[in-house]
Design a protein around this motif. Sequence first.
Motif, PDB file in Angstrom:
ATOM      1  N   ILE A   1     -41.159 -25.517 -10.173  1.00 32.94           N
ATOM      2  CA  ILE A   1     -40.666 -26.206  -8.984  1.00 32.94           C
ATOM      3  C   ILE A   1     -39.452 -25.429  -8.490  1.00 32.94           C
ATOM      4  N   LEU A   2     -39.494 -25.011  -7.238  1.00 31.53           N
ATOM      5  CA  LEU A   2     -38.395 -24.219  -6.704  1.00 31.53           C
ATOM      6  C   LEU A   2     -37.138 -25.066  -6.525  1.00 31.53           C
ATOM      7  N   PRO A   3     -36.016 -24.552  -6.991  1.00 28.43           N
ATOM      8  CA  PRO A   3     -34.753 -25.254  -6.771  1.00 28.43           C
ATOM      9  C   PRO A   3     -34.256 -24.974  -5.358  1.00 28.43           C
ATOM     10  N   PRO A   4     -33.290 -25.756  -4.879  1.00 29.47           N
ATOM     11  CA  PRO A   4     -32.692 -25.435  -3.579  1.00 29.47           C
ATOM     12  C   PRO A   4     -31.913 -24.128  -3.684  1.00 29.47           C
ATOM     13  N   ALA A   5     -31.583 -23.563  -2.528  1.00 27.09           N
ATOM     14  CA  ALA A   5     -30.809 -22.321  -2.509  1.00 27.09           C
ATOM     15  C   ALA A   5     -29.513 -22.498  -3.282  1.00 27.09           C
ATOM     16  N   ALA A   6     -29.141 -21.465  -3.988  1.00 26.71           N
ATOM     17  CA  ALA A   6     -27.894 -21.488  -4.752  1.00 26.71           C
ATOM     18  C   ALA A   6     -26.705 -21.644  -3.810  1.00 26.71           C
ATOM     19  N   VAL A   7     -25.727 -22.393  -4.267  1.00 28.34           N
ATOM     20  CA  VAL A   7     -24.502 -22.588  -3.499  1.00 28.34           C
ATOM     21  C   VAL A   7     -23.497 -21.529  -3.950  1.00 28.34           C
ATOM     22  N   PRO A   8     -22.943 -20.753  -3.021  1.00 26.35           N
ATOM     23  CA  PRO A   8     -21.979 -19.719  -3.411  1.00 26.35           C
ATOM     24  C   PRO A   8     -20.761 -20.298  -4.124  1.00 26.35           C
ATOM     25  N   ALA A   9     -20.301 -19.576  -5.128  1.00 25.48           N
ATOM     26  CA  ALA A   9     -19.140 -20.012  -5.900  1.00 25.48           C
ATOM     27  C   ALA A   9     -17.861 -19.328  -5.428  1.00 25.48           C
ATOM     28  N   ALA A  10     -17.959 -18.472  -4.422  1.00 25.44           N
ATOM     29  CA  ALA A  10     -16.792 -17.727  -3.934  1.00 25.44           C
ATOM     30  C   ALA A  10     -17.030 -17.377  -2.460  1.00 25.44           C
ATOM     31  N   ALA A  11     -16.368 -16.350  -1.977  1.00 15.76           N
ATOM     32  CA  ALA A  11     -16.393 -15.983  -0.551  1.00 15.76           C
ATOM     33  C   ALA A  11     -17.566 -15.054  -0.232  1.00 15.76           C
ATOM     34  N   TYR A  12     -18.771 -15.597  -0.252  1.00 15.98           N
ATOM     35  CA  TYR A  12     -19.975 -14.848   0.108  1.00 15.98           C
ATOM     36  C   TYR A  12     -21.048 -15.833   0.532  1.00 15.98           C
ATOM     37  N   VAL A  13     -22.156 -15.317   1.046  1.00 13.97           N
ATOM     38  CA  VAL A  13     -23.289 -16.151   1.421  1.00 13.97           C
ATOM     39  C   VAL A  13     -24.432 -15.890   0.438  1.00 13.97           C
ATOM     40  N   PRO A  14     -25.350 -16.843   0.291  1.00 14.92           N
ATOM     41  CA  PRO A  14     -26.416 -16.664  -0.694  1.00 14.92           C
ATOM     42  C   PRO A  14     -27.432 -15.581  -0.329  1.00 14.92           C
ATOM     43  N   PHE A  15     -27.565 -15.296   0.974  1.00 12.77           N
ATOM     44  CA  PHE A  15     -28.497 -14.251   1.393  1.00 12.77           C
ATOM     45  C   PHE A  15     -28.095 -13.743   2.762  1.00 12.77           C
ATOM     46  N   VAL A  16     -28.563 -12.523   3.055  1.00 13.81           N
ATOM     47  CA  VAL A  16     -28.399 -11.923   4.380  1.00 13.81           C
ATOM     48  C   VAL A  16     -29.736 -11.308   4.745  1.00 13.81           C
ATOM     49  N   ARG A  17     -30.182 -11.615   5.951  1.00 18.65           N
ATOM     50  CA  ARG A  17     -31.411 -10.989   6.452  1.00 18.65           C
ATOM     51  C   ARG A  17     -31.023 -10.011   7.547  1.00 18.65           C
ATOM     52  N   THR A  18     -31.540  -8.799   7.443  1.00 21.24           N
ATOM     53  CA  THR A  18     -31.351  -7.791   8.473  1.00 21.24           C
ATOM     54  C   THR A  18     -32.700  -7.110   8.681  1.00 21.24           C
ATOM     55  N   GLY A  19     -33.221  -7.221   9.889  1.00 19.97           N
ATOM     56  CA  GLY A  19     -34.561  -6.698  10.151  1.00 19.97           C
ATOM     57  C   GLY A  19     -35.570  -7.380   9.249  1.00 19.97           C
ATOM     58  N   ASN A  20     -36.361  -6.581   8.555  1.00 22.20           N
ATOM     59  CA  ASN A  20     -37.388  -7.118   7.665  1.00 22.20           C
ATOM     60  C   ASN A  20     -36.936  -7.208   6.212  1.00 22.20           C
ATOM     61  N   LEU A  21     -35.651  -6.999   5.978  1.00 24.45           N
ATOM     62  CA  LEU A  21     -35.146  -7.072   4.612  1.00 24.45           C
ATOM     63  C   LEU A  21     -34.273  -8.302   4.411  1.00 24.45           C
ATOM     64  N   VAL A  22     -34.420  -8.908   3.239  1.00 21.95           N
ATOM     65  CA  VAL A  22     -33.580 -10.030   2.840  1.00 21.95           C
ATOM     66  C   VAL A  22     -32.888  -9.621   1.540  1.00 21.95           C
ATOM     67  N   PHE A  23     -31.563  -9.691   1.556  1.00 20.46           N
ATOM     68  CA  PHE A  23     -30.743  -9.361   0.403  1.00 20.46           C
ATOM     69  C   PHE A  23     -30.217 -10.665  -0.192  1.00 20.46           C
ATOM     70  N   LEU A  24     -30.549 -10.939  -1.448  1.00 19.77           N
ATOM     71  CA  LEU A  24     -30.054 -12.137  -2.114  1.00 19.77           C
ATOM     72  C   LEU A  24     -28.855 -11.766  -2.969  1.00 19.77           C
ATOM     73  N   SER A  25     -27.790 -12.548  -2.840  1.00 17.41           N
ATOM     74  CA  SER A  25     -26.615 -12.352  -3.684  1.00 17.41           C
ATOM     75  C   SER A  25     -26.988 -12.587  -5.143  1.00 17.41           C
ATOM     76  N   GLY A  26     -26.155 -12.079  -6.033  1.00 19.63           N
ATOM     77  CA  GLY A  26     -26.402 -12.265  -7.453  1.00 19.63           C
ATOM     78  C   GLY A  26     -26.430 -13.729  -7.846  1.00 19.63           C
ATOM     79  N   HIS A  27     -27.385 -14.067  -8.680  1.00 21.90           N
ATOM     80  CA  HIS A  27     -27.530 -15.418  -9.236  1.00 21.90           C
ATOM     81  C   HIS A  27     -27.283 -15.299 -10.743  1.00 21.90           C
ATOM     82  N   ILE A  28     -26.516 -16.213 -11.294  1.00 21.81           N
ATOM     83  CA  ILE A  28     -26.238 -16.172 -12.731  1.00 21.81           C
ATOM     84  C   ILE A  28     -27.167 -17.106 -13.491  1.00 21.81           C
ATOM     85  N   SER A  29     -27.268 -16.851 -14.781  1.00 21.57           N
ATOM     86  CA  SER A  29     -28.165 -17.625 -15.638  1.00 21.57           C
ATOM     87  C   SER A  29     -27.660 -19.052 -15.803  1.00 21.57           C
ATOM     88  N   LYS A  30     -28.584 -19.991 -15.549  1.00 20.79           N
ATOM     89  CA  LYS A  30     -28.281 -21.416 -15.698  1.00 20.79           C
ATOM     90  C   LYS A  30     -29.480 -22.133 -16.300  1.00 20.79           C
TER      91      LYS A  30
END
Length: 152
Positions: A13-42
């Motif tokens: 079951i997919l969890p909701p998008a991770a909530v940033p713990a600092a001054a960043y966003v969870p993802f950035v889309r530019t053109g056809n690429l999506v960059f996901l910020s680092g996610h830590i083990s939970k």
Amino acid sequence: MSVYDKLKQLDIILPPAAVPAAAYVPFVRTGNLVFLSGHISKKDGRTVAGQLGKDLDTAAGKAAARAVAIDLLGTLHAAVGDLDHVTRVVKLLGLVNSAPDYVEHHLVINGASELIAEVFGAEKGSHARSAFGVAQLPTGAAVEIELIAEVD
């Protein structure tokens, strides 16, 4: 088979998008690429912490990396709205909180890589990857992974 059918088959079951713990966003889309910020083990909302080779063994690290991959998929779903629009997982970057003499970082990050390939299939899920050890990660997490995907 759609990505969602595969997730259901794997009882994920997919969890909701991770909530940033600092001054960043969870993802950035530019053109056809999506960059996901680092996610830590939970697990169950709590950080899976510890150093591989000291506090955790490779199997525990691999399980932690698999859990990170599930969290990444939840954020990727939030970023694109439909995982079936992912045309390719391009790259994973895996960081492993490890003791100085630990050398199985690649096996730990396989936990994420194997799940991504299973969910998206060999053609879309095979990806470039880096896996290396670090002295510490945020909140003492055992693993942190970021992902880059191509979408249509």
